[in-house]
Every structure is written in C-alpha cells, then in structure tokens.
Scaffold this active site. Structure first.
Site, PDB file in Angstrom:
ATOM      1  N   GLU A   1       0.827  -1.206   0.000  1.00 15.34           N
ATOM      2  CA  GLU A   1       0.000   0.000   0.000  1.00 15.34           C
ATOM      3  C   GLU A   1       0.865   1.262   0.000  1.00 15.34           C
ATOM      4  O   GLU A   1       0.503   2.278  -0.605  1.00 15.34           O
ATOM      5  CB  GLU A   1      -0.932   0.000   1.213  1.00 15.34           C
ATOM      6  CG  GLU A   1      -1.907  -1.172   1.260  1.00 15.34           C
ATOM      7  CD  GLU A   1      -2.896  -1.140   0.118  1.00 15.34           C
ATOM      8  OE1 GLU A   1      -3.129  -0.055  -0.451  1.00 15.34           O
ATOM      9  OE2 GLU A   1      -3.433  -2.209  -0.219  1.00 15.34           O
TER      10      GLU A   1
ATOM     11  N   TRP B   1       1.856   1.682  -3.440  1.00 10.22           N
ATOM     12  CA  TRP B   1       0.793   2.248  -4.284  1.00 10.22           C
ATOM     13  C   TRP B   1       0.907   3.764  -4.347  1.00 10.22           C
ATOM     14  O   TRP B   1       0.623   4.366  -5.392  1.00 10.22           O
ATOM     15  CB  TRP B   1      -0.575   1.840  -3.745  1.00 10.22           C
ATOM     16  CG  TRP B   1      -1.723   2.417  -4.523  1.00 10.22           C
ATOM     17  CD1 TRP B   1      -2.356   3.601  -4.301  1.00 10.22           C
ATOM     18  CD2 TRP B   1      -2.356   1.846  -5.679  1.00 10.22           C
ATOM     19  NE1 TRP B   1      -3.356   3.810  -5.221  1.00 10.22           N
ATOM     20  CE2 TRP B   1      -3.377   2.750  -6.083  1.00 10.22           C
ATOM     21  CE3 TRP B   1      -2.168   0.659  -6.400  1.00 10.22           C
ATOM     22  CZ2 TRP B   1      -4.199   2.488  -7.180  1.00 10.22           C
ATOM     23  CZ3 TRP B   1      -3.000   0.418  -7.496  1.00 10.22           C
ATOM     24  CH2 TRP B   1      -3.993   1.316  -7.877  1.00 10.22           C
TER      25      TRP B   1
ATOM     26  N   TRP C   1     -23.402   9.744 -18.146  1.00 12.48           N
ATOM     27  CA  TRP C   1     -23.614   9.959 -16.719  1.00 12.48           C
ATOM     28  C   TRP C   1     -24.934  10.679 -16.492  1.00 12.48           C
ATOM     29  O   TRP C   1     -25.336  11.536 -17.283  1.00 12.48           O
ATOM     30  CB  TRP C   1     -22.474  10.796 -16.135  1.00 12.48           C
ATOM     31  CG  TRP C   1     -21.101  10.234 -16.290  1.00 12.48           C
ATOM     32  CD1 TRP C   1     -20.091  10.724 -17.066  1.00 12.48           C
ATOM     33  CD2 TRP C   1     -20.566   9.070 -15.629  1.00 12.48           C
ATOM     34  NE1 TRP C   1     -18.963   9.947 -16.936  1.00 12.48           N
ATOM     35  CE2 TRP C   1     -19.215   8.920 -16.065  1.00 12.48           C
ATOM     36  CE3 TRP C   1     -21.070   8.135 -14.723  1.00 12.48           C
ATOM     37  CZ2 TRP C   1     -18.388   7.893 -15.625  1.00 12.48           C
ATOM     38  CZ3 TRP C   1     -20.260   7.104 -14.288  1.00 12.48           C
ATOM     39  CH2 TRP C   1     -18.935   6.996 -14.730  1.00 12.48           C
TER      40      TRP C   1
ATOM     41  N   ASN D   1     -10.726   2.413   4.438  1.00 10.15           N
ATOM     42  CA  ASN D   1     -10.377   2.181   3.038  1.00 10.15           C
ATOM     43  C   ASN D   1     -11.361   1.270   2.313  1.00 10.15           C
ATOM     44  O   ASN D   1     -11.766   1.545   1.182  1.00 10.15           O
ATOM     45  CB  ASN D   1      -8.963   1.589   2.945  1.00 10.15           C
ATOM     46  CG  ASN D   1      -8.524   1.407   1.504  1.00 10.15           C
ATOM     47  OD1 ASN D   1      -8.438   2.366   0.756  1.00 10.15           O
ATOM     48  ND2 ASN D   1      -8.277   0.170   1.107  1.00 10.15           N
TER      49      ASN D   1
ATOM     50  N   TRP E   1     -17.644  10.048 -11.813  1.00 11.22           N
ATOM     51  CA  TRP E   1     -16.660   9.836 -10.742  1.00 11.22           C
ATOM     52  C   TRP E   1     -16.037  11.132 -10.262  1.00 11.22           C
ATOM     53  O   TRP E   1     -15.612  11.247  -9.107  1.00 11.22           O
ATOM     54  CB  TRP E   1     -15.561   8.875 -11.214  1.00 11.22           C
ATOM     55  CG  TRP E   1     -14.718   9.382 -12.355  1.00 11.22           C
ATOM     56  CD1 TRP E   1     -14.919   9.187 -13.687  1.00 11.22           C
ATOM     57  CD2 TRP E   1     -13.523  10.170 -12.268  1.00 11.22           C
ATOM     58  NE1 TRP E   1     -13.938   9.795 -14.440  1.00 11.22           N
ATOM     59  CE2 TRP E   1     -13.069  10.407 -13.597  1.00 11.22           C
ATOM     60  CE3 TRP E   1     -12.798  10.707 -11.198  1.00 11.22           C
ATOM     61  CZ2 TRP E   1     -11.920  11.152 -13.878  1.00 11.22           C
ATOM     62  CZ3 TRP E   1     -11.661  11.449 -11.482  1.00 11.22           C
ATOM     63  CH2 TRP E   1     -11.231  11.673 -12.804  1.00 11.22           C
TER      64      TRP E   1
ATOM     65  N   TRP F   1     -10.105   6.868  -7.481  1.00  9.24           N
ATOM     66  CA  TRP F   1     -11.437   7.059  -8.057  1.00  9.24           C
ATOM     67  C   TRP F   1     -11.499   6.489  -9.474  1.00  9.24           C
ATOM     68  O   TRP F   1     -12.480   5.861  -9.863  1.00  9.24           O
ATOM     69  CB  TRP F   1     -11.823   8.538  -8.051  1.00  9.24           C
ATOM     70  CG  TRP F   1     -12.510   8.922  -6.775  1.00  9.24           C
ATOM     71  CD1 TRP F   1     -11.947   9.478  -5.663  1.00  9.24           C
ATOM     72  CD2 TRP F   1     -13.895   8.731  -6.462  1.00  9.24           C
ATOM     73  NE1 TRP F   1     -12.890   9.650  -4.674  1.00  9.24           N
ATOM     74  CE2 TRP F   1     -14.088   9.208  -5.136  1.00  9.24           C
ATOM     75  CE3 TRP F   1     -14.986   8.224  -7.160  1.00  9.24           C
ATOM     76  CZ2 TRP F   1     -15.334   9.178  -4.512  1.00  9.24           C
ATOM     77  CZ3 TRP F   1     -16.228   8.192  -6.535  1.00  9.24           C
ATOM     78  CH2 TRP F   1     -16.392   8.665  -5.238  1.00  9.24           C
TER      79      TRP F   1
END
Length: 456
Positions: A264, A267, A295, A333, A351, A374
């Site tokens: 992580e 990341w 959308w 998370n 988003w 996202w």
C-alpha cells in the site's frame, strides 16, 4: 556574510528525513518558508478538511523550528512570485525544496527556476517517480509489475537525520500570522469530530508507534471497518510529516502480512508515477471511451448526489462511511471503495463528483492517490477495475462484518441485530427515520451496464 538560502516547505512538513533541510544547512543561513498558494492548483485548491490539518501541522512545524533556534516564515500568494520577492528582499542565493509531482507544483517549480537557483531533492517517495521503469525503459502503467520492480530496489536508503541546529540569517524577513489565513472552520465549527487526530511530526511518530504492533495482522484486519486494522498514517504521509522510508524501515521486520501493508505504501509511489504520465488524472478519464459515458445529470441526479454526500442512501454501509467522512475527515479504506462504487455504478454519477467531494472532506486528500483510486473504481483509469464488475454493497457489508461500524455511524440502526442491520429494508425492519434505498441493487446494475454498453 554568507548569503542565506530559502527552504521551501510544501507537503513535506517535517525536520527529520528532510534532504532539502540538510542541503540548505550546508549551503548557508536558512530561511524556512511556507507559501499558501490558493491560485496555482485551480479546481484542486486545498479543501476544508485539509486546511484544518494544515493549520495544525504548520503550528507543529513552527514549534519544531523554534526548538532548533529557527523560525517559520509564512507568505500567501503565487508561490513562485512570493519566493522570488523574498529572495530579492533577503539576498538569498538559492531555494532548496523537496520535489513535488502535482501539476501545479511542477509548474511553480518551472517558473521559480527561471529566476532563482532552485535545488530540488527527492524525499517523499520510496524511489523517485519515473526511476522505476520496464525492461524497455518506459514508465509502468500497471501497478502489479510496478510493485514487483520497485521491490527489487528495496529496502530504501536509510532516513537522513535532522540537523541538531539550523543556521539562521542575521535578519529575519517579516511573516504573516497563521491565524489570519482562516484555515480553521468557525461558523459553524464542523471539525469538532477531528479531535482524535494529532497533526504534525510528533503525531505521525505516535501513530506509527501504535501501528507497529498491529502491522503483522494487516492482511486479516485491514478490510474490517469495525476494527482498527488500517495504519491511519495517510494524512501524515500526504503532508510529509513522515516519509515512506521511515515507515518501511520501522515495520518491514514485523513479519506476518506486513508486505501487504508495504504494498500500500508502494501504491502511493505508483500514483505519483501516474501523475508524471497523466497530469490531468484528477480531471479527465484516462480511458477515452468513457468520454461517451451517459452519466446522469439533472435534478434527480443532483438529489441523489446530495443524499450520498449526507449518508442518506438507504444502504447502511455506504451511509456509515459517508457520515464517518463528514464527522472525522477520514473513511475506512474498504468503505471508500464501496461508497465510491455506489456513487458511480448504482447512481451512475460521474466519478469526478465523488473525487471533488472526497477532496474537500478528507484530511488525507492527495491528488495522486485520490484521483487514481477514483479512476480505478470507475474503470476509467489506466489500471482499474473493469466497469462491469459492480460491487454489491449489501453483501460487502456482511462479508466484512460491518455491523458495529454501522451502529457507530448510523444511530437510527443501532438497535438492529447483526442479521438484519446490513439491509433493514429487505428484512422489513427499516426504522421510520432511516431512508428507503435510492435504487435497488439489481435495477442499478442493469441501468449501469446499459450505460456502459453505449461507451463501446
């Protein structure tokens, strides 16, 4: 007299493992400076929760500098212009800073380098973004091979020690008062629930100390919202109060599933590398096919977006997460993924609406992480979950044992048993003061897949 040098702080609000500070101390008397630049980021000007954190982090940094015989100079305005003016006023010959990769900071660095000797140092990542490449020498776009390649370069270098004393100029420039910046909410004070946080370098160390004993169990506990299984180091990392390599060297030997946690941390490096390739990742889908995505817009969509923001969707796990976010500036998370997926795929809302809301509400709002995450959830990112894989929030809630988490953040459901709290409407025991579902899961899934087919 040796000319002073400027130490430019941004998202690196620490004195330990601070290469720019060490280099500045070798160069001459040091003038530490923080510039609040609200214009450079454009639509990503720091959100309300981040500003709350910044006020306290700068307070802690100022005290730490005073303890070493120095002080923090505060200015507000265009960063490059403010620093150039400060150098002119003080006779400073150079600026030392930690390199940043957000597009607005990259532009500020470019502009500042036109007028001053700008010395940039790496120090906020495990490895400098762009330095980990494929066999063909190209940057990675997919996380898993990136992490595999990065792992071959680990462990990172040892953290550098903080100087025992910081050389000071013969005359200090003027500074603005932190309180005049209005970073803290007052009318109303919506941050009363932020009291569990301790911004600053000392707070980061304490949080790491608490996590070290839990790191070995990270794989088993990180997805359980009702337990404290995550590190909660994310805001400290974002503001640079602690570095990834400090964390690595502290937890790497803990055994168990600690490598999952280190992944992580990796990341974050990956997200910074994506910024180099796609600076507009927070504003534009990296998969162009989603430019055709229909959308939902209009009055009904706006009403649904507001219900999602307020935690009034009728899906308890989603509502618990959104209320935790508003109250504390943070969200677990696993629940972030569930709440984000719900907005995008159940409500079929762009988003970017969610990215902006998180940007304003999160104390750990980080342009790279927030945007890449996202887009991963939306299926629009260069490395992302496929859009047709639609997360089922009700089964996720039960799978990850979120009953106590829901009771904490959705008091209307506090008296419900574990076997019905995840979906009280279906169980026929929805309290009158808890809303009906905005849309059923099956209906939402069919609508979402129909919209997705129009992008192909």
């Amino acid at each position: 007299m040796t000319k002073p040098v400027i130490l430019w702080f941004r998202q690196d609000l620490r004195l330990s493992d601070q290469p720019a500070l060490v280099a500045a101390c070798h160069d001459g008397p040091v003038i530490p400076v923080y510039v609040l630049d609200d214009d450079g980021p454009g639509d990503h000007t720091m959100g309300g929760a981040s500003r709350w954190w910044l006020h306290r982090s700068l307070t802690a940094l100022g005290k730490a500098l005073r303890d070493k015989g120095s002080r923090l100079i505060l200015r507000r305005g265009n960063a490059a212009e403010m620093l150039a003016k400060l150098a002119e006023d003080t006779g400073a010959k150079a600026v030392h800073a930690i390199r940043h990769y957000e597009p607005w900071w990259a532009k500020a660095e470019e502009n500042l380098a036109k007028t001053l000797d700008l010395c940039l140092h790496d120090g906020n990542q495990l490895a400098p973004p762009g330095s980990i490449t494929t066999g063909a020498g190209k940057p990675f776009k997919i996380y898993t091979p990136f992490w595999r390649a990065l792992s071959h370069h680990m462990p990172p270098d040892d953290p550098v020690r903080s100087p025992t004393k910081i050389p000071t100029p013969s005359k200090w420039p003027t500074t603005e008062a932190l309180g005049s910046w209005g970073l803290l909410p007052s009318k109303p004070d919506w941050a009363t629930g932020f009291s569990d946080w301790e911004p600053g370098e000392d707070g980061a160390r304490k949080r790491l100390d608490q996590f070290v004993g839990e790191a070995a169990d990270y794989e088993a506990t990180r997805n359980l919202p009702s337990r404290e299984g995550t590190s909660r180091l994310s805001p400290h990392l974002h503001f640079g109060e602690i570095t990834p390599r400090q964390i690595w060297h502290r937890v790497a030997g803990e055994g168990g599933s600690v490598r999952t946690f280190l992944g992580e941390i990796g990341w974050r490096d990956y997200a910074q590398g994506i910024l180099l390739q796609y600076p507009d990742v927070g504003r534009k889908s990296t998969r162009e096919q989603f430019d055709k995505m229909p959308w939902r817009t209009g009055k009904a969509a706006k009403s649904d977006l507001r219900a999602w923001q307020r935690g009034r969707t009728g899906y308890p796990i989603v509502d618990a997460g959104m209320r935790q976010l508003w109250a504390t500036g943070w969200m677990h998370n696993r629940v972030r993924m569930i709440a984000a997926s719900f907005l995008i795929k159940h409500l079929l809302i762009d988003w970017r609406e969610g990215e902006r809301w998180f940007w304003d509400c999160l104390v750990d709002a980080d342009y790279g992480n927030n945007s890449v995450n996202w887009q991963w959830t939306a299926g629009t990112g260069v490395d992302s979950n496929m859009f047709p894989r639609i997360m089922a929030p009700l089964s996720q809630s039960e799978k990850f044992d979120a009953a106590d988490y829901i009771r904490e953040w959705v008091p209307e459901l506090r008296d419900l048993d574990d076997d019905v709290i995840h979906d009280p409407e279906d169980a026929g025991c929805r309290p009158e003061d808890y809303p009906e579902k905005l849309i059923g899961h099956r209906e939402a899934r069919e609508r979402s897949l129909a919209a997705y087919r129009k992008t192909k």
